[in-house]
Scaffold this motif. Sequence first.
Motif, PDB file in Angstrom:
ATOM      1  N   GLY A  10      -0.445   8.221   7.415  1.00 16.77           N
ATOM      2  CA  GLY A  10       0.250   9.207   8.250  1.00 16.77           C
ATOM      3  C   GLY A  10       0.634  10.382   7.364  1.00 16.77           C
ATOM      4  O   GLY A  10       0.083  10.550   6.272  1.00 16.77           O
ATOM      5  N   ARG A  11       1.600  11.176   7.787  1.00 20.85           N
ATOM      6  CA  ARG A  11       1.981  12.352   6.983  1.00 20.85           C
ATOM      7  C   ARG A  11       2.478  11.941   5.593  1.00 20.85           C
ATOM      8  O   ARG A  11       2.120  12.534   4.592  1.00 20.85           O
ATOM      9  N   PHE A  12       3.295  10.903   5.540  1.00 27.45           N
ATOM     10  CA  PHE A  12       3.844  10.498   4.239  1.00 27.45           C
ATOM     11  C   PHE A  12       2.763   9.859   3.373  1.00 27.45           C
ATOM     12  O   PHE A  12       2.498  10.292   2.257  1.00 27.45           O
ATOM     13  N   GLY A  13       2.103   8.850   3.901  1.00 27.31           N
ATOM     14  CA  GLY A  13       1.096   8.125   3.127  1.00 27.31           C
ATOM     15  C   GLY A  13      -0.042   9.005   2.641  1.00 27.31           C
ATOM     16  O   GLY A  13      -0.455   8.936   1.476  1.00 27.31           O
ATOM     17  N   CYS A  30      -6.068   2.946   2.565  1.00 32.30           N
ATOM     18  CA  CYS A  30      -6.623   2.353   3.782  1.00 32.30           C
ATOM     19  C   CYS A  30      -5.774   2.694   4.994  1.00 32.30           C
ATOM     20  O   CYS A  30      -4.588   3.009   4.886  1.00 32.30           O
ATOM     21  N   ASP A  31      -6.425   2.633   6.148  1.00 24.20           N
ATOM     22  CA  ASP A  31      -5.726   2.883   7.410  1.00 24.20           C
ATOM     23  C   ASP A  31      -6.574   2.233   8.500  1.00 24.20           C
ATOM     24  O   ASP A  31      -7.773   2.008   8.324  1.00 24.20           O
ATOM     25  N   ILE A  32      -5.969   1.947   9.639  1.00 21.59           N
ATOM     26  CA  ILE A  32      -6.703   1.333  10.739  1.00 21.59           C
ATOM     27  C   ILE A  32      -7.466   2.410  11.503  1.00 21.59           C
ATOM     28  O   ILE A  32      -8.401   2.135  12.254  1.00 21.59           O
ATOM     29  N   GLU A  35     -10.557   8.248  11.486  1.00 21.73           N
ATOM     30  CA  GLU A  35     -10.428   9.683  11.156  1.00 21.73           C
ATOM     31  C   GLU A  35      -9.574   9.906   9.928  1.00 21.73           C
ATOM     32  O   GLU A  35      -9.895  10.712   9.059  1.00 21.73           O
ATOM     33  N   ARG A  36      -8.451   9.186   9.874  1.00 23.45           N
ATOM     34  CA  ARG A  36      -7.526   9.401   8.755  1.00 23.45           C
ATOM     35  C   ARG A  36      -8.131   8.918   7.445  1.00 23.45           C
ATOM     36  O   ARG A  36      -7.902   9.498   6.390  1.00 23.45           O
ATOM     37  N   VAL A  37      -8.933   7.868   7.520  1.00 27.60           N
ATOM     38  CA  VAL A  37      -9.574   7.371   6.304  1.00 27.60           C
ATOM     39  C   VAL A  37     -10.625   8.381   5.859  1.00 27.60           C
ATOM     40  O   VAL A  37     -10.737   8.730   4.685  1.00 27.60           O
ATOM     41  N   LEU A  50      -9.298  -0.465   7.758  1.00 28.19           N
ATOM     42  CA  LEU A  50      -8.990  -1.867   8.022  1.00 28.19           C
ATOM     43  C   LEU A  50      -7.585  -2.035   8.596  1.00 28.19           C
ATOM     44  O   LEU A  50      -6.736  -1.175   8.447  1.00 28.19           O
ATOM     45  N   ASP A  51      -7.408  -3.149   9.281  1.00 22.15           N
ATOM     46  CA  ASP A  51      -6.100  -3.506   9.811  1.00 22.15           C
ATOM     47  C   ASP A  51      -5.410  -4.318   8.724  1.00 22.15           C
ATOM     48  O   ASP A  51      -5.796  -5.458   8.452  1.00 22.15           O
ATOM     49  N   ALA A  52      -4.415  -3.708   8.107  1.00 18.29           N
ATOM     50  CA  ALA A  52      -3.788  -4.346   6.950  1.00 18.29           C
ATOM     51  C   ALA A  52      -2.975  -5.592   7.301  1.00 18.29           C
ATOM     52  O   ALA A  52      -2.475  -6.278   6.409  1.00 18.29           O
ATOM     53  N   THR A  53      -2.817  -5.879   8.600  1.00 20.13           N
ATOM     54  CA  THR A  53      -2.117  -7.126   8.947  1.00 20.13           C
ATOM     55  C   THR A  53      -3.121  -8.286   8.906  1.00 20.13           C
ATOM     56  O   THR A  53      -2.733  -9.449   8.986  1.00 20.13           O
ATOM     57  N   ILE A  73       3.947   2.752   6.990  1.00 20.54           N
ATOM     58  CA  ILE A  73       3.747   2.575   8.436  1.00 20.54           C
ATOM     59  C   ILE A  73       5.114   2.558   9.099  1.00 20.54           C
ATOM     60  O   ILE A  73       5.894   1.640   8.894  1.00 20.54           O
ATOM     61  N   GLY A  74       5.409   3.598   9.885  1.00 26.44           N
ATOM     62  CA  GLY A  74       6.746   3.732  10.453  1.00 26.44           C
ATOM     63  C   GLY A  74       6.897   3.207  11.862  1.00 26.44           C
ATOM     64  O   GLY A  74       7.831   2.464  12.184  1.00 26.44           O
ATOM     65  N   GLU A  75       5.981   3.575  12.726  1.00 29.60           N
ATOM     66  CA  GLU A  75       6.112   3.216  14.148  1.00 29.60           C
ATOM     67  C   GLU A  75       6.054   1.720  14.385  1.00 29.60           C
ATOM     68  O   GLU A  75       6.837   1.167  15.131  1.00 29.60           O
ATOM     69  N   ASN A  76       5.108   1.061  13.737  1.00 29.57           N
ATOM     70  CA  ASN A  76       4.920  -0.362  13.981  1.00 29.57           C
ATOM     71  C   ASN A  76       5.666  -1.170  12.914  1.00 29.57           C
ATOM     72  O   ASN A  76       5.094  -1.562  11.898  1.00 29.57           O
ATOM     73  N   ALA A  97       7.949   0.799   0.164  1.00 33.86           N
ATOM     74  CA  ALA A  97       7.699   0.846   1.602  1.00 33.86           C
ATOM     75  C   ALA A  97       8.546   1.908   2.281  1.00 33.86           C
ATOM     76  O   ALA A  97       9.723   2.091   1.960  1.00 33.86           O
ATOM     77  N   LYS A  98       7.916   2.605   3.206  1.00 36.00           N
ATOM     78  CA  LYS A  98       8.652   3.584   3.994  1.00 36.00           C
ATOM     79  C   LYS A  98       9.268   2.850   5.177  1.00 36.00           C
ATOM     80  O   LYS A  98       8.614   2.027   5.821  1.00 36.00           O
ATOM     81  N   ALA A  99      10.527   3.136   5.452  1.00 36.96           N
ATOM     82  CA  ALA A  99      11.199   2.473   6.569  1.00 36.96           C
ATOM     83  C   ALA A  99      11.564   3.490   7.637  1.00 36.96           C
ATOM     84  O   ALA A  99      11.927   4.628   7.337  1.00 36.96           O
TER      85      ALA A  99
HETATM   86  N1  LIG Z   1      -1.997  -2.541  10.831  1.00 37.75           N
HETATM   87  C1  LIG Z   1      -2.318  -1.369  10.266  1.00 37.75           C
HETATM   88  N2  LIG Z   1      -3.210  -1.328   9.255  1.00 37.75           N
HETATM   89  C2  LIG Z   1      -3.543  -0.167   8.664  1.00 37.75           C
HETATM   90  N3  LIG Z   1      -3.034   1.029   9.008  1.00 37.75           N
HETATM   91  C3  LIG Z   1      -2.110   1.042  10.005  1.00 37.75           C
HETATM   92  C4  LIG Z   1      -1.716  -0.137  10.687  1.00 37.75           C
HETATM   93  N4  LIG Z   1      -0.805   0.213  11.630  1.00 37.75           N
HETATM   94  C5  LIG Z   1      -0.641   1.543  11.545  1.00 37.75           C
HETATM   95  N5  LIG Z   1      -1.433   2.051  10.579  1.00 37.75           N
HETATM   96  C6  LIG Z   1      -1.568   3.454  10.197  1.00 37.75           C
HETATM   97  O1  LIG Z   1      -0.424   3.869   9.482  1.00 37.75           O
HETATM   98  C7  LIG Z   1      -0.303   5.293   9.616  1.00 37.75           C
HETATM   99  C8  LIG Z   1       1.156   5.674   9.791  1.00 37.75           C
HETATM  100  O2  LIG Z   1       1.644   5.049  10.879  1.00 37.75           O
HETATM  101  P1  LIG Z   1       2.780   5.629  11.824  1.00 37.75           P
HETATM  102  O3  LIG Z   1       2.339   6.889  12.434  1.00 37.75           O
HETATM  103  O4  LIG Z   1       3.225   4.495  12.610  1.00 37.75           O
HETATM  104  O5  LIG Z   1       3.931   5.902  10.764  1.00 37.75           O
HETATM  105  P2  LIG Z   1       4.893   7.102  10.564  1.00 37.75           P
HETATM  106  O6  LIG Z   1       5.917   6.565   9.649  1.00 37.75           O
HETATM  107  O7  LIG Z   1       5.369   7.636  11.865  1.00 37.75           O
HETATM  108  O8  LIG Z   1       3.982   8.155   9.812  1.00 37.75           O
HETATM  109  P3  LIG Z   1       4.328   9.551   9.107  1.00 37.75           P
HETATM  110  O9  LIG Z   1       4.139   9.295   7.653  1.00 37.75           O
HETATM  111  O10 LIG Z   1       3.307  10.476   9.688  1.00 37.75           O
HETATM  112  O11 LIG Z   1       5.728   9.944   9.478  1.00 37.75           O
HETATM  113  C9  LIG Z   1      -1.168   5.696  10.792  1.00 37.75           C
HETATM  114  O12 LIG Z   1      -2.214   6.516  10.292  1.00 37.75           O
HETATM  115  C10 LIG Z   1      -1.691   4.401  11.361  1.00 37.75           C
HETATM  116  O13 LIG Z   1      -3.027   4.498  11.808  1.00 37.75           O
END
Ligand SMILES: Nc1ncnc2c1ncn2[C@@H]1O[C@H](COP(=O)(O)OP(=O)(O)OP(=O)(O)O)[C@@H](O)[C@H]1O
Lengths: 212, 212
Positions: A10-13, A30-32, A35-37, A50-53, A73-76, A97-99
């Motif tokens: 995302g923006r931070f990563g 890595c990212d799921i 496009e971002r990758v 990849l899905d890091a979970t 990863i912030g939202e999830n 880790a970003k929280a």
């Molecule tokens: N299980 C996963 N495996 C890999 N990447 C993931 C997974 N879940 C989410 N991501 C990726 O993590 C990135 C950041 O996720 P998200 O937008 O939830 O966080 P954010 O904290 O809001 O981001 P930002 O840094 O933009 O503020 C997204 O590009 C998303 O595709």
Amino acid sequence: KKVFGVIGLGRFGSNVAKLLAEAGAEVIACDINEERVKAISDLVSKAFILDATDEKALRESGIANVDVAIVSIGENIEASILIVVQLLELDVKEIIAKAATSIHGKILEKLGATRVIYPERDMAIRLAHSLLIGGFIEEIPFAEDYSIFEIKVPSYFINKSLKDLDLRKKYKITVLAIKRGDNVIINPPAEEKFMENDVLLILGKAERILKL
Amino acid sequence: KKVFGVIGLGRFGSNVAKLLAEAGAEVIACDINEERVKAISDLVSKAFILDATDEKALRESGIANVDVAIVSIGENIEASILIVVQLLELDVKEIIAKAATSIHGKILEKLGATRVIYPERDMAIRLAHSLLIGGFIEEIPFAEDYSIFEIKVPSYFINKSLKDLDLRKKYKITVLAIKRGDNVIINPPAEEKFMENDVLLILGKAERILKL
Ligand SMILES: Nc1ncnc2c1ncn2[C@@H]1O[C@H](COP(=O)(O)OP(=O)(O)OP(=O)(O)O)[C@@H](O)[C@H]1O
Ligand SMILES: Nc1ncnc2c1ncn2[C@@H]1O[C@H](COP(=O)(O)OP(=O)(O)OP(=O)(O)O)[C@@H](O)[C@H]1O
């Protein structure tokens, strides 16, 4: 030479991955989201979709063979926690880790994340202070409750000495240094009078500085 | 006494609104999302559920009668830009906007936003520096060439005193304070010995600090 792994672009990563790579460090990202990758694959050493979970995919990508992992990863929140736990099981020594919320952050700390970062909250604190503290220039947190503040000299300090103002007793703040023109006065003596245009370096609690 | 308007109550916006309100400032907040408005309505002076791109709703809420507006909408760049333009037309004197990307930020600056903030990017820069420079935690520039650095105690300082290390003559740096556990030692005396896990607050030139 340290190897860095960035999970979540995302923006931070994505910014962390780019900055580390620009500085010449080895970065695996890595990212799921494909496009971002793709957006970052030319800038880093290795990039995976990849899905890091997915513990198997995580392990096979080698992204756990890093010295420092940054999970952004912030939202999830669930995914963020699961990924940190898997990285700990895979023996990654340093996990940053970003929280998204303080509860999210507390959980990550208790589980063993080396460091938890709150970008939006920390910038919100600096913005709020810069809006409320007249003459605010900068702030860095130093200890629980204490920050170092760089501020313009408050007008009512001018021509008074530290002793006159009784800063340490009255406000419980310490003036560490005064920037005056091109000079820096470190540990100013009690008789030192403040002058117009002075910039002060202060150690104290935010609530106290707000009262200045 | 300044009145603040916060538009967009995501992680950044809601934190700014809460901090300003906690410090006693008058805060008007709004968001298109009902839950987010409800979560904050007890903490601020006024809270509205509205689409801030709706110029009529924006005007009628009075959220444009503020001294400082903080627009914190990252995902919807179009909305963020439209809202900033409407606030400028409604004569808001100071507009602070959060930007998702540098292009987003450049547009906002060109249109007349007073200040543009990049929380994720700025924290990414700080994290990247702290990862690349061993022991580095924070830095604020203070004067021409001089910065305040917050760093972990270098291993070869441990069990030596400031006097033993002759820091001021040898490295031309000054240790302003030492954080040790929950204590902060301000202006440590020359005989003070450094201990493992100390965090140091140092004033000096960057090139000197990097040599530590
Ligand atoms: N299980 C996963 N495996 C890999 N990447 C993931 C997974 N879940 C989410 N991501 C990726 O993590 C990135 C950041 O996720 P998200 O937008 O939830 O966080 P954010 O904290 O809001 O981001 P930002 O840094 O933009 O503020 C997204 O590009 C998303 O595709
Ligand atoms: N047109 C609009 N009017 C009012 N509020 C809006 C509008 N569009 C979005 N918002 C709100 O702005 C808030 C922040 O939006 P968004 O999540 O896009 O930004 P963000 O920059 O990712 O947030 P964060 O500060 O959490 O990183 C959300 O609560 C959203 O409901």
